[in-house]
Design a protein around this motif. Structure first.
Motif, PDB file in Angstrom:
ATOM      1  N   VAL A 199       0.877  -1.205   0.042  1.00 29.99           N
ATOM      2  CA  VAL A 199      -0.104   0.133  -0.007  1.00 29.99           C
ATOM      3  C   VAL A 199       1.040   1.257  -0.160  1.00 29.99           C
ATOM      4  O   VAL A 199       0.723   2.080  -0.807  1.00 29.99           O
ATOM      5  CB  VAL A 199      -1.099  -0.024   1.312  1.00 29.99           C
ATOM      6  CG1 VAL A 199      -1.670   1.477   1.415  1.00 29.99           C
ATOM      7  CG2 VAL A 199      -2.140  -1.112   1.035  1.00 29.99           C
ATOM      8  N   THR A 232       2.902   2.004  -3.289  1.00 31.93           N
ATOM      9  CA  THR A 232       1.989   2.134  -4.352  1.00 31.93           C
ATOM     10  C   THR A 232       1.493   3.768  -3.974  1.00 31.93           C
ATOM     11  O   THR A 232       1.991   4.427  -4.976  1.00 31.93           O
ATOM     12  CB  THR A 232       0.445   1.709  -4.286  1.00 31.93           C
ATOM     13  OG1 THR A 232       0.841   0.088  -4.178  1.00 31.93           O
ATOM     14  CG2 THR A 232      -0.195   1.782  -5.353  1.00 31.93           C
ATOM     15  N   LEU A 233       1.390   4.158  -2.637  1.00 23.57           N
ATOM     16  CA  LEU A 233       1.302   5.669  -2.477  1.00 23.57           C
ATOM     17  C   LEU A 233       2.609   6.474  -2.944  1.00 23.57           C
ATOM     18  O   LEU A 233       2.406   7.405  -3.618  1.00 23.57           O
ATOM     19  CB  LEU A 233       0.900   5.793  -1.017  1.00 23.57           C
ATOM     20  CG  LEU A 233      -0.378   5.354  -0.661  1.00 23.57           C
ATOM     21  CD1 LEU A 233      -0.699   5.664   0.902  1.00 23.57           C
ATOM     22  CD2 LEU A 233      -1.659   6.154  -1.402  1.00 23.57           C
ATOM     23  N   ILE A 245       3.005   6.518  -6.774  1.00 24.48           N
ATOM     24  CA  ILE A 245       2.202   7.438  -7.398  1.00 24.48           C
ATOM     25  C   ILE A 245       2.843   8.951  -7.166  1.00 24.48           C
ATOM     26  O   ILE A 245       2.860   9.461  -8.357  1.00 24.48           O
ATOM     27  CB  ILE A 245       0.881   7.244  -6.655  1.00 24.48           C
ATOM     28  CG1 ILE A 245       0.069   6.072  -6.973  1.00 24.48           C
ATOM     29  CG2 ILE A 245      -0.072   8.594  -7.206  1.00 24.48           C
ATOM     30  CD1 ILE A 245      -1.285   5.731  -6.454  1.00 24.48           C
ATOM     31  N   GLN A 263      -3.954  -6.062  -2.983  1.00 18.21           N
ATOM     32  CA  GLN A 263      -3.937  -4.761  -2.196  1.00 18.21           C
ATOM     33  C   GLN A 263      -3.783  -3.712  -2.914  1.00 18.21           C
ATOM     34  O   GLN A 263      -4.500  -2.734  -2.721  1.00 18.21           O
ATOM     35  CB  GLN A 263      -2.578  -4.901  -1.336  1.00 18.21           C
ATOM     36  CG  GLN A 263      -2.973  -6.064  -0.076  1.00 18.21           C
ATOM     37  CD  GLN A 263      -1.711  -5.827   0.863  1.00 18.21           C
ATOM     38  OE1 GLN A 263      -1.810  -4.858   1.536  1.00 18.21           O
ATOM     39  NE2 GLN A 263      -0.827  -6.818   1.112  1.00 18.21           N
ATOM     40  N   LEU A 276      -6.499  -0.609  -3.320  1.00 13.35           N
ATOM     41  CA  LEU A 276      -5.862   0.729  -2.667  1.00 13.35           C
ATOM     42  C   LEU A 276      -6.260   1.726  -3.963  1.00 13.35           C
ATOM     43  O   LEU A 276      -6.686   2.864  -3.460  1.00 13.35           O
ATOM     44  CB  LEU A 276      -4.336   0.743  -2.540  1.00 13.35           C
ATOM     45  CG  LEU A 276      -3.678   2.004  -2.442  1.00 13.35           C
ATOM     46  CD1 LEU A 276      -4.465   2.546  -0.879  1.00 13.35           C
ATOM     47  CD2 LEU A 276      -2.213   1.892  -2.526  1.00 13.35           C
TER      48      LEU A 276
END
Lengths: 255, 176
Positions: free
Chosen positions: A130, A133-134, A137, B27, B31
């Motif tokens: 998670v 990914t953040l 980005i 996930q 997300l």
């Protein structure tokens, strides 16, 4: 969770599995089975709860649109003004058009962290999948934005013109490395903080079954829980402020 | 957790579940769904709403402040008008006092002048009367002296009785 009926663990009395809370399991079908891309898992559930809590706070909480705000509206306004000022102070006026993105990022991380503090919950932000990914980005968006806004002038971010000429290539190398390390540190900082705090609480919870240590263990849980409450907010803040700093670099690359 | 006691109970984490890459696509997919939903709700509903509320509040406070400012200006104006009226009234009162005093003074002056004139007339009249009385007394004295002198002359030396000479001698004596 700590009290399992496994025979071996009953002998040991201590059943500490601090990492169990981070297991991603399918929500339906007894909790086993393969996890495909679209499988509804506990991660999905808690992401959904995060969305609902964020909407409850920011949309339902402000539905009065009152001049004199209600309590929930004040909280929503405080968060709004806090992030707005942060974006404005760090990136300048021209960064304000990215405010909705940064605000969405902040409210997601904050709510996910806080929801993750509920007992028996699943902390989505403790997973590197998670947070990476953040962070990616942010990294990709900021890099693309930097080149779109400044063209090749964006590369001056790596060329420290204030330094002596001889040092500049070395500094450029360091700057490039540090630039590419950004998403790594950005994501591991958040996931690591979340995971460590929750794991420590679980470890103390495991010790709480032993009668003579349990008061100390429970006291420690309370203390660490308080600390974690602070940490989850600070980590949401840190993630967001770093995003603003990276955005500032993309908008104004010169040192 | 009751279901975990059968079979599933043995499913403990091996190492870090964070590094179980088989769960990553799941996930990451969920997300991204979450982020898209949050972004749309925030940017379409929550943020414009809060922005408008904040702007409205700012406007309301500003207009209240403006109103207060206007009220204050009005109060200052009213005070100035009051002070001016006070000064005017005082000046008017002063003028009235001054005019009244002048009028009274004039009346007094007129009355004084009249009284003075009357007094002067009275005293002149009295003086005239006194002079008349004195004159008549003088003439009476002269007459009596003449008569007496004539009588004395006639008695002493009847031959030398001369009325005119006696009269001249008497009047010369009286004047001397």
């Amino acid at each position: 969770m700590a009290i399992e009926s496994d025979a071996v663990e009953q002998e040991l009395e201590l059943a500490i599995h601090p990492m169990d809370q981070f297991l991603v399991k399918p929500l339906f079908g007894g909790g086993h089975g393969d996890i495909g891309m679209f499988t509804i898992t506990n991660a999905t559930l808690w992401l959904g709860i995060t969305v609902l809590c964020a909407i409850a706070l920011m949309v339902l909480g402000t539905r009065g649109r009152a001049i004199v705000p209600s309590r929930s509206q004040s909280i929503a306004e405080v968060i709004y003004v806090f992030i707005y000022k942060m974006v404005e102070d760090i990136t300048g006026k021209d960064g304000l058009k990215y405010f909705p993105y940064i605000f969405s990022l902040f409210i997601f991380i904050l709510v996910a962290n806080v929801v993750g503090l509920l007992p028996a919950s699943f902390t989505t932000t403790s997973h590197i999948a998670v947070t990476a990914t953040l962070a990616l980005i942010v990294f990709v968006a900021v890099t693309v934005l930097g080149f779109v806004k400044n063209g090749t002038a964006f590369l001056s971010l790596f060329w420290v013109s204030a330094a002596p000429l001889a040092l500049r290539p070395i500094l450029a190398l360091i700057e490039v490395i540090s630039y590419f390390v950004r998403p790594v540190s950005h994501s591991i900082r958040l996931a690591g903080n979340m995971m460590a705090g929750h794991a420590v609480i679980k470890v103390f919870a495991g010790f709480a079954v032993v009668t003579f240590i349990s008061p100390a263990a429970i006291g420690a849980i309370v203390a660490i829980y308080a600390l974690e409450t602070l940490v989850v907010c600070i980590q949401a803040y840190v993630f967001t402020i770093l995003t603003c700093v990276y955005l500032k670099d993309a908008l104004h690359p010169s040192h | 957790m009751a279901t975990e006691t059968n079979g599933a109970a043995t499913e403990h984490a091996q190492g870090m579940p964070q590094l179980d890459f088989s769960t990553f696509p799941n996930q990451i997919f969920w997300l991204l769904v979450t982020l898209v939903v949050i972004y749309f709700v925030m940017s379409r509903v929550a943020l414009p709403r809060i922005a408008s509320v904040l702007a409205e509040r700012h406007g309301a406070i500003q207009s209240d402040l403006d109103k207060a400012e206007q009220m204050k200006a009005k109060a200052v104006e009213a005070e100035a008008a009051y002070n001016k009226a006070l000064v005017d009234a005082r000046a008017e009162a002063q003028a009235i006092v001054e005019a009244t005093r002048a009028e009274i003074q004039k009346d007094v002056d007129v009355a004084m002048a009249k009284a003075d004139a009357e007094i002067a007339a009275k005293s002149a009249e009295s003086e005239a009367a006194i002079k008349e009385i004195r004159d008549s007394a003088m003439s009476a004295i002269e007459e009596v002296a003449n008569d007496t002198a004539e009588a004395i002359v006639a008695k002493v030396m009847p031959a030398a009785a001369d009325k005119a000479a006696v009269k001249a001698a008497v009047s010369a004596r009286l004047k001397g």
